[in-house]
Design a protein around this motif. Structure first.
Motif, PDB file in Angstrom:
ATOM      1  N   GLN A 177       0.848  -1.183   0.000  1.00 28.25           N
ATOM      2  CA  GLN A 177       0.000   0.000   0.000  1.00 28.25           C
ATOM      3  C   GLN A 177       0.887   1.239   0.000  1.00 28.25           C
ATOM      4  O   GLN A 177       1.803   1.351   0.802  1.00 28.25           O
ATOM      5  CB  GLN A 177      -0.894  -0.040   1.230  1.00 28.25           C
ATOM      6  N   THR A 178       0.624   2.158  -0.934  1.00 29.82           N
ATOM      7  CA  THR A 178       1.366   3.408  -1.015  1.00 29.82           C
ATOM      8  C   THR A 178       0.389   4.577  -0.934  1.00 29.82           C
ATOM      9  O   THR A 178      -0.827   4.379  -0.884  1.00 29.82           O
ATOM     10  CB  THR A 178       2.157   3.493  -2.339  1.00 29.82           C
ATOM     11  N   ASN A 179       0.917   5.799  -0.974  1.00 32.98           N
ATOM     12  CA  ASN A 179       0.057   6.984  -0.959  1.00 32.98           C
ATOM     13  C   ASN A 179      -0.749   7.112  -2.241  1.00 32.98           C
ATOM     14  O   ASN A 179      -1.821   7.720  -2.251  1.00 32.98           O
ATOM     15  CB  ASN A 179       0.894   8.245  -0.761  1.00 32.98           C
ATOM     16  N   GLU A 180      -0.240   6.560  -3.345  1.00 30.03           N
ATOM     17  CA  GLU A 180      -0.930   6.650  -4.634  1.00 30.03           C
ATOM     18  C   GLU A 180      -1.968   5.557  -4.822  1.00 30.03           C
ATOM     19  O   GLU A 180      -2.795   5.635  -5.712  1.00 30.03           O
ATOM     20  CB  GLU A 180       0.078   6.572  -5.788  1.00 30.03           C
ATOM     21  N   GLY A 181      -1.914   4.496  -4.021  1.00 24.61           N
ATOM     22  CA  GLY A 181      -2.842   3.379  -4.152  1.00 24.61           C
ATOM     23  C   GLY A 181      -2.164   2.076  -3.761  1.00 24.61           C
ATOM     24  O   GLY A 181      -1.316   2.042  -2.887  1.00 24.61           O
ATOM     25  N   ILE A 182      -2.522   1.017  -4.468  1.00 23.56           N
ATOM     26  CA  ILE A 182      -1.931  -0.297  -4.214  1.00 23.56           C
ATOM     27  C   ILE A 182      -0.957  -0.592  -5.346  1.00 23.56           C
ATOM     28  O   ILE A 182      -1.328  -0.562  -6.521  1.00 23.56           O
ATOM     29  CB  ILE A 182      -3.006  -1.380  -4.130  1.00 23.56           C
ATOM     30  N   LEU A 183       0.268  -0.895  -4.993  1.00 23.66           N
ATOM     31  CA  LEU A 183       1.307  -1.192  -5.969  1.00 23.66           C
ATOM     32  C   LEU A 183       1.506  -2.704  -6.025  1.00 23.66           C
ATOM     33  O   LEU A 183       1.879  -3.321  -5.030  1.00 23.66           O
ATOM     34  CB  LEU A 183       2.611  -0.502  -5.583  1.00 23.66           C
ATOM     35  N   VAL A 184       1.214  -3.277  -7.189  1.00 23.59           N
ATOM     36  CA  VAL A 184       1.367  -4.713  -7.409  1.00 23.59           C
ATOM     37  C   VAL A 184       2.651  -4.923  -8.196  1.00 23.59           C
ATOM     38  O   VAL A 184       2.849  -4.306  -9.248  1.00 23.59           O
ATOM     39  CB  VAL A 184       0.161  -5.278  -8.195  1.00 23.59           C
ATOM     40  N   THR A 185       3.531  -5.787  -7.704  1.00 22.51           N
ATOM     41  CA  THR A 185       4.813  -6.037  -8.350  1.00 22.51           C
ATOM     42  C   THR A 185       4.860  -7.480  -8.838  1.00 22.51           C
ATOM     43  O   THR A 185       4.695  -8.416  -8.056  1.00 22.51           O
ATOM     44  CB  THR A 185       5.975  -5.784  -7.369  1.00 22.51           C
ATOM     45  N   PHE A 186       5.086  -7.635 -10.140  1.00 22.82           N
ATOM     46  CA  PHE A 186       5.203  -8.956 -10.739  1.00 22.82           C
ATOM     47  C   PHE A 186       6.639  -9.459 -10.592  1.00 22.82           C
ATOM     48  O   PHE A 186       7.559  -8.670 -10.411  1.00 22.82           O
ATOM     49  CB  PHE A 186       4.791  -8.898 -12.211  1.00 22.82           C
ATOM     50  N   PRO A 187       6.846 -10.771 -10.678  1.00 21.98           N
ATOM     51  CA  PRO A 187       8.202 -11.320 -10.501  1.00 21.98           C
ATOM     52  C   PRO A 187       9.206 -10.715 -11.483  1.00 21.98           C
ATOM     53  O   PRO A 187       8.913 -10.499 -12.653  1.00 21.98           O
ATOM     54  CB  PRO A 187       8.006 -12.816 -10.773  1.00 21.98           C
ATOM     55  N   PRO A 243      -7.544  -4.287 -16.852  1.00 21.01           N
ATOM     56  CA  PRO A 243      -6.589  -5.174 -17.522  1.00 21.01           C
ATOM     57  C   PRO A 243      -5.173  -4.918 -17.031  1.00 21.01           C
ATOM     58  O   PRO A 243      -4.849  -3.837 -16.551  1.00 21.01           O
ATOM     59  CB  PRO A 243      -6.728  -4.784 -18.995  1.00 21.01           C
ATOM     60  N   ILE A 244      -4.339  -5.929 -17.174  1.00 16.89           N
ATOM     61  CA  ILE A 244      -2.934  -5.790 -16.798  1.00 16.89           C
ATOM     62  C   ILE A 244      -2.210  -5.147 -17.968  1.00 16.89           C
ATOM     63  O   ILE A 244      -2.191  -5.679 -19.073  1.00 16.89           O
ATOM     64  CB  ILE A 244      -2.312  -7.155 -16.458  1.00 16.89           C
ATOM     65  N   SER A 245      -1.652  -3.985 -17.718  1.00 12.12           N
ATOM     66  CA  SER A 245      -0.882  -3.250 -18.719  1.00 12.12           C
ATOM     67  C   SER A 245       0.401  -2.779 -18.038  1.00 12.12           C
ATOM     68  O   SER A 245       0.366  -1.882 -17.193  1.00 12.12           O
ATOM     69  CB  SER A 245      -1.703  -2.068 -19.232  1.00 12.12           C
ATOM     70  N   LEU A 246       1.508  -3.399 -18.398  1.00 12.14           N
ATOM     71  CA  LEU A 246       2.762  -3.137 -17.690  1.00 12.14           C
ATOM     72  C   LEU A 246       3.784  -2.442 -18.580  1.00 12.14           C
ATOM     73  O   LEU A 246       3.954  -2.794 -19.736  1.00 12.14           O
ATOM     74  CB  LEU A 246       3.366  -4.459 -17.197  1.00 12.14           C
ATOM     75  N   SER A 247       4.476  -1.443 -18.013  1.00  8.07           N
ATOM     76  CA  SER A 247       5.626  -0.845 -18.673  1.00  8.07           C
ATOM     77  C   SER A 247       6.901  -1.213 -17.903  1.00  8.07           C
ATOM     78  O   SER A 247       7.993  -1.098 -18.419  1.00  8.07           O
ATOM     79  CB  SER A 247       5.465   0.674 -18.762  1.00  8.07           C
ATOM     80  N   ASN A 248       6.719  -1.608 -16.657  1.00  7.66           N
ATOM     81  CA  ASN A 248       7.800  -2.192 -15.856  1.00  7.66           C
ATOM     82  C   ASN A 248       7.163  -3.284 -15.007  1.00  7.66           C
ATOM     83  O   ASN A 248       6.040  -3.685 -15.270  1.00  7.66           O
ATOM     84  CB  ASN A 248       8.518  -1.122 -15.015  1.00  7.66           C
ATOM     85  N   GLN A 249       7.827  -3.759 -14.001  1.00 11.31           N
ATOM     86  CA  GLN A 249       7.308  -4.881 -13.214  1.00 11.31           C
ATOM     87  C   GLN A 249       6.139  -4.484 -12.310  1.00 11.31           C
ATOM     88  O   GLN A 249       5.524  -5.328 -11.692  1.00 11.31           O
ATOM     89  CB  GLN A 249       8.414  -5.474 -12.337  1.00 11.31           C
ATOM     90  N   ASN A 250       5.830  -3.174 -12.230  1.00  8.84           N
ATOM     91  CA  ASN A 250       4.831  -2.679 -11.287  1.00  8.84           C
ATOM     92  C   ASN A 250       3.528  -2.295 -11.976  1.00  8.84           C
ATOM     93  O   ASN A 250       3.527  -1.786 -13.096  1.00  8.84           O
ATOM     94  CB  ASN A 250       5.374  -1.469 -10.536  1.00  8.84           C
ATOM     95  N   LEU A 251       2.430  -2.521 -11.279  1.00  8.13           N
ATOM     96  CA  LEU A 251       1.102  -2.094 -11.711  1.00  8.13           C
ATOM     97  C   LEU A 251       0.485  -1.339 -10.547  1.00  8.13           C
ATOM     98  O   LEU A 251       0.442  -1.848  -9.417  1.00  8.13           O
ATOM     99  CB  LEU A 251       0.243  -3.311 -12.074  1.00  8.13           C
ATOM    100  N   LEU A 252       0.013  -0.118 -10.799  1.00  7.97           N
ATOM    101  CA  LEU A 252      -0.565   0.709  -9.746  1.00  7.97           C
ATOM    102  C   LEU A 252      -2.082   0.707  -9.868  1.00  7.97           C
ATOM    103  O   LEU A 252      -2.627   1.002 -10.931  1.00  7.97           O
ATOM    104  CB  LEU A 252      -0.036   2.142  -9.830  1.00  7.97           C
ATOM    105  N   ILE A 253      -2.736   0.357  -8.780  1.00  4.26           N
ATOM    106  CA  ILE A 253      -4.192   0.490  -8.696  1.00  4.26           C
ATOM    107  C   ILE A 253      -4.433   1.816  -7.986  1.00  4.26           C
ATOM    108  O   ILE A 253      -4.080   1.974  -6.820  1.00  4.26           O
ATOM    109  CB  ILE A 253      -4.810  -0.683  -7.909  1.00  4.26           C
ATOM    110  N   PRO A 254      -5.017   2.799  -8.696  1.00  7.47           N
ATOM    111  CA  PRO A 254      -5.085   4.164  -8.160  1.00  7.47           C
ATOM    112  C   PRO A 254      -5.924   4.287  -6.893  1.00  7.47           C
ATOM    113  O   PRO A 254      -6.915   3.582  -6.698  1.00  7.47           O
ATOM    114  CB  PRO A 254      -5.689   4.982  -9.291  1.00  7.47           C
TER     115      PRO A 254
END
Length: 148
Positions: free
Chosen positions: A70-80, A107-118
């Motif tokens: 959990q971050t200030n921007e939302g939930i940060l999901v990190t893929f392997p 949908p999962i749209s990644l530019s790096n290993q992280n996905l942010l749920i706002p």
């Protein structure tokens, strides 16, 4: 006017019935007391349980499974880190057991290993985070109950 015991019993019984009917009607009409099922298609979801368990085992068998914080921007999901992000497809589903109006899927749209749920999509309280994803033809699932 004198009330005998028979009239008193009838009045007490009628009063009790009115008292109970008031609460029955209030609970059925008032939106504050409305509770929904977790999913509308409960029986179809039950048929998929074995497949979902296999997907979760696939995720647990990875050297590193999905992580979240959990971050200030939302939930940060990190893929392997060991996976190629261009090969990852799937969806993230968040549902709120207390109110289905706030459920959403993205949908999962990644530019790096992280996905942010706002943060603006999330209310405080309990959420169930479900990530169904595919990588190189193999299906994976990550499921977590979180409190935001």
């Amino acid at each position: 006017m004198k009330i005998n015991w028979g009239t008193g019993m009838v009045l007490a019984l009628v009063g009790f019935i009115c008292f109970i009917m008031f609460f029955v009607i209030k609970m059925n009409i008032d939106k504050k007391y409305e509770h929904d099922l977790v999913t509308e298609d409960y029986y179809q979801q039950e048929l998929k349980v074995q497949g979902n368990m296999e997907k979760e085992q696939n995720g647990n068998s990875l050297a590193q499974n999905i992580r979240w914080k959990q971050t200030n921007e939302g939930i940060l999901v990190t893929f392997p880190d060991s996976l190629d992000i261009s090969e990852i497809t799937g969806k993230v589903f968040l549902y709120r057991p207390s109110d289905k109006q706030f459920d959403f899927e993205m949908p999962i749209s990644l530019s790096n290993q992280n996905l942010l749920i706002p943060d603006n999509r999330l209310l405080g309280g309990r959420w169930n985070l479900i990530i169904d994803w595919d990588y190189e033809g193999k299906s994976y699932r990550f499921k977590k109950e979180i409190t935001y």
